[in-house]
Motif scaffolding. Sequence first.
Motif, short mmCIF file in Angstrom:
data_model
loop_
_atom_site.label_atom_id
_atom_site.label_comp_id
_atom_site.label_asym_id
_atom_site.label_seq_id
_atom_site.Cartn_x
_atom_site.Cartn_y
_atom_site.Cartn_z
N ARG A 163 74.47 31.48 -14.07
CA ARG A 163 74.77 30.21 -14.07
C ARG A 163 74.91 29.35 -15.40
NH1 ARG A 163 78.86 27.34 -12.66
NH2 ARG A 163 78.37 25.18 -12.26
N ALA A 164 73.57 29.49 -16.16
CA ALA A 164 73.61 28.92 -17.42
C ALA A 164 74.68 29.40 -18.35
CB ALA A 164 72.16 29.15 -18.07
N ALA A 192 71.38 24.56 -15.14
CA ALA A 192 71.65 25.33 -14.07
C ALA A 192 70.36 25.40 -13.08
CB ALA A 192 71.66 26.98 -14.80
N LEU A 193 69.17 25.04 -13.63
CA LEU A 193 68.05 24.92 -12.93
C LEU A 193 68.19 23.74 -12.10
CD1 LEU A 193 65.36 25.56 -15.74
CD2 LEU A 193 65.72 26.88 -13.63
N GLN A 206 70.28 34.78 -11.08
CA GLN A 206 71.47 33.83 -10.93
C GLN A 206 71.40 32.59 -11.61
OE1 GLN A 206 70.80 33.31 -6.57
NE2 GLN A 206 71.85 35.20 -5.93
N THR A 207 70.12 32.07 -11.87
CA THR A 207 70.05 30.81 -12.80
C THR A 207 70.48 31.02 -14.48
OG1 THR A 207 68.30 29.84 -11.35
CG2 THR A 207 68.49 29.15 -13.65
N ALA A 211 66.47 35.22 -8.03
CA ALA A 211 66.70 33.73 -8.06
C ALA A 211 66.86 33.32 -9.84
CB ALA A 211 65.72 32.73 -7.55
N LEU A 212 66.12 33.94 -10.56
CA LEU A 212 66.08 33.73 -12.02
C LEU A 212 67.38 34.40 -12.53
CD1 LEU A 212 65.05 32.83 -14.63
CD2 LEU A 212 63.67 34.83 -14.75
N GLU A 216 70.52 23.34 -10.02
CA GLU A 216 71.13 23.71 -8.71
C GLU A 216 70.11 24.78 -8.06
OE1 GLU A 216 74.95 25.66 -9.75
OE2 GLU A 216 75.30 23.69 -10.93
N ASP A 217 68.93 25.12 -8.49
CA ASP A 217 67.94 25.88 -8.00
C ASP A 217 66.81 25.10 -7.27
OD1 ASP A 217 65.43 27.60 -7.67
OD2 ASP A 217 66.23 28.95 -8.99
N LEU A 276 70.60 25.99 -19.61
CA LEU A 276 69.78 26.44 -18.76
C LEU A 276 69.10 25.24 -17.62
CD1 LEU A 276 67.73 28.71 -17.47
CD2 LEU A 276 66.38 28.28 -19.44
N ALA A 320 63.24 25.41 -8.55
CA ALA A 320 63.03 24.59 -9.80
C ALA A 320 62.97 23.22 -9.46
CB ALA A 320 64.32 25.05 -10.70
#
Length: 67
Positions: free
Chosen positions: A30-31, A51-52, A26-27, A23-24, A54-55, A48, A58
């Motif tokens: 994404r950033a 991007a978070l 991917q984040t 997951a990290l 979308e998690d 960042l 987070a």
Amino acid sequence: MPAATSILFSLRWKRTSRLLSQALKQTLHRALLLAGERQHEYATLEHLLLALLEDQDALDVLSACGV
């Protein structure tokens, strides 16, 4: 993202990828994409944070903190 920055990131990413959760990873990816889409030379804290958003994990943490 400039090619040299991309290559350096790829080399560093391979060395540290065993330490990061999927997951990290991917984040962070994404950033970098968000920065690249905006033609920014660097991925910053703002990228960042975007991007978070979308998690789901987070978002749960941010919500629990009252953010």
